[in-house]
Design an enzyme around this catalytic site. Sequence first.
Site, short mmCIF file in Angstrom:
data_model
loop_
_atom_site.label_atom_id
_atom_site.label_comp_id
_atom_site.label_asym_id
_atom_site.label_seq_id
_atom_site.Cartn_x
_atom_site.Cartn_y
_atom_site.Cartn_z
N TYR A 39 0.86 -1.19 0.00
CA TYR A 39 0.00 0.00 0.00
C TYR A 39 0.89 1.24 0.00
O TYR A 39 1.78 1.36 -0.83
CB TYR A 39 -0.97 -0.07 1.19
CG TYR A 39 -2.12 0.92 1.08
CD1 TYR A 39 -2.94 0.93 -0.05
CD2 TYR A 39 -2.38 1.82 2.10
CE1 TYR A 39 -3.99 1.82 -0.17
CE2 TYR A 39 -3.44 2.72 1.99
CZ TYR A 39 -4.23 2.72 0.86
OH TYR A 39 -5.27 3.60 0.75
N LYS A 94 -20.77 -19.59 -10.74
CA LYS A 94 -20.06 -19.39 -12.01
C LYS A 94 -18.64 -18.91 -11.75
O LYS A 94 -17.68 -19.36 -12.40
CB LYS A 94 -20.83 -18.38 -12.87
CG LYS A 94 -20.39 -18.33 -14.34
CD LYS A 94 -20.71 -19.64 -15.04
CE LYS A 94 -20.43 -19.56 -16.53
NZ LYS A 94 -21.58 -19.08 -17.30
#
Length: 763
Positions: A39, A94
Amino acid sequence: MSKVTKELALEYHREGKPGKIEVVPTVPYSSQQDLALAYSPGVAYPCKEIENNPTDAYEYTNKGNLVAVISNGTAVLGLGDIGALAGKPVMEGKALLFKIFAGLDCFDIEVNEKDPEKFISIVKALEPTFGGINLEDIKAPECFEIEKRLKEECSIPVMHDDQHGTAIISAAGLLNALEIQKKDIDKIRLVVNGAGAAAVSCTRLYMALGVKRENIVMCDSKGVISTRRTDLNPQKAEFATDRPINTLAEAMKGADVFLGLSVKDVVTSQMVQSMAERPVVFALANPDPEIAYDAAMSSRSDLIFATGRSDYPNQINNVLGFPYIFRGALDCGATQINETMKLAAVRAIADLAKEPVPSVVNSAYDMAGLHFGCDYILPKPLDPRLITTVAPAVARGAMESGVAKRPITDWDAYNDKLRHLMGHDSKLMRRFTEEARLNPKRVVFGEANTDSMLRAAATAYHEGICIPVLLGNEEMIEKRAARLGVDIDGIEIVNLRHDREADRRARYAAYFADKGQRDGVTYFEALELMFDRNYFGMMMVETGDADAMLAGTYSGSHTPAEIARKVVGIRPSYEHFATMHILNTKHGVYFLADTMINNTIDERTLFDITRLARNGVEYFAHKPVMAMVSYSNFGSSKEAEPGIVHAVVEKMHQLYPELPIDGEMQAHYAIDGAMRDKSFPFNKLAGKSVNTLIFPNLSAANTAYKLMLSMGVGEAIGPIQMGLNKPVHFINVDSPVRDIVNLTTVAAIDAAVLQKFGNDHDN
């Protein structure tokens, strides 16, 4: 098929962490330095690189491996317009399929918006996040415009799988079915029942393959779509016919091919009988086809028939396509999924069905042998070769059509990468489970009076993996099952010590005494041994009363292993048997031997273990690349133990000159191929990734796999027995239930292969 109930499904979705997917870090994060790189402030550097060159997003982020499954929930499976939120479990599912079949990371995004313009705007705004977009469960006709616009306005691959997935898979099946039926695609008469998204896309793709427009009749719920009707939307009007027919029954007279994407029971046996000679019928309504399988097959003998169901031959299943289509598209940086890429996928899938099927898949799916023909026009959904067949074909199609921004140049390296992806997420075990369900075998559970064994037997039974036989006292087993809350209703219990088993004990004793008469075994000694659960259970397998056995062990396996040597015996071409563990890790699949049986090693023992492992790896549809590990490297130590390994390597080189095997070597050289090849450029594994590790002794092998598991490196299948004449496997009774179930699955497949091939596959 396994039994699915409401209770099982709800528990599956809520157990552990609710849902089916999670986010897992891929970089170190344990130190302040790691976090500073991940970060602020370190993250600013890749941000600036991407600002200057947007394509660097594929180098510094997961964009190139990230797919979105996006839906508004207006046409969910067979549930209809249930809304975006209610459709989320399907979209998660999915996403799961993308990950487990192709290694693609995936986020499901449910958009609460039915207005096509607003939906397009929302999805288009998400483009920077993803490498590809899979549209899902969006109703027709809006889905046509939504996909068309997004493909035009986005610079990443976009595909509505409800349209193109079925089209691609069924087109591959059609090509093969017509080849078998000896029909030219440009001459066939095609009837399509259903006029939704899938039907329209299938018909368009069939036309791209050669079907003539004038030879097509499409029907909807009102009958034939004809030029005389005034209620047609643009998609239906595209296929309107001027023939003087009105009903499906009229349309099917003389037709060569029927494609159903509609509702159950709209086709009769008489309609099928009215078709042309050697017809093809794809009845793809789910869960029940347009005509039942039995009714269709009994209507005529020259028929090729396919459905969307896994319990009949020739399943048209979208999972054969979409994971690998997106895999290939993303890997070459394709900006779209175009017709060239779809046709490449069609032909790759069709061609794969003509290839010889790996023996373990072949035998488990059909004991008569799976091969290209009327009952096998498409690969099985869990065929491990799909990823290395379809994805490269799609990538080549993208490159040929000029839409690949990061063309692949080293195809061998790319195929290695794809094979590497297959090693994680238990793909191997999923395939085994599916295969075992198709031909369940009688498996004896020797220690059925223990908690883990009893739970595992019940689980295997309810999942349809095998037909369990529990050895033990009925009353004790039933009380234990009640205490554990385990349903054993319908499972056979054999109390081997009860009087009612006296005749069977006598029969087994006579058999065993006859077999061991030259080893000093008398009938009365054998009769006494038949009160032992290991002797009795293994005799069930030896005499054909059962197909396989799981012998439970406590601190070690030597007692049941010695019994197995006496009862079922070692295969003729070996003096020893051994066990192997399969480890699924994020770095790939590894086979480790011998992990359980041989506590002392000499050259002949290690030679047998190595040959058995070679056969075992091939049996599980992998090409063995074998490293013989030790603390020595290629003769650097002249001590006895590495000397044994060194001698076995030389023997293997003489016996199998084409086999990639080498050693002795330290483990880090076995795993790190680049370091190995740099330090020892003469090695016979150069350029290859090792998948099989042969250890110099039992202590090393057993410690290695248990240490890897304890450190969370991967998941294990095993110990898998190699070298006995019959499928008798050994596992500690305290093993996790899922481990016992996995080994049960392997034992069932082992029995199926033995039933078909005997031991002829050993060499």
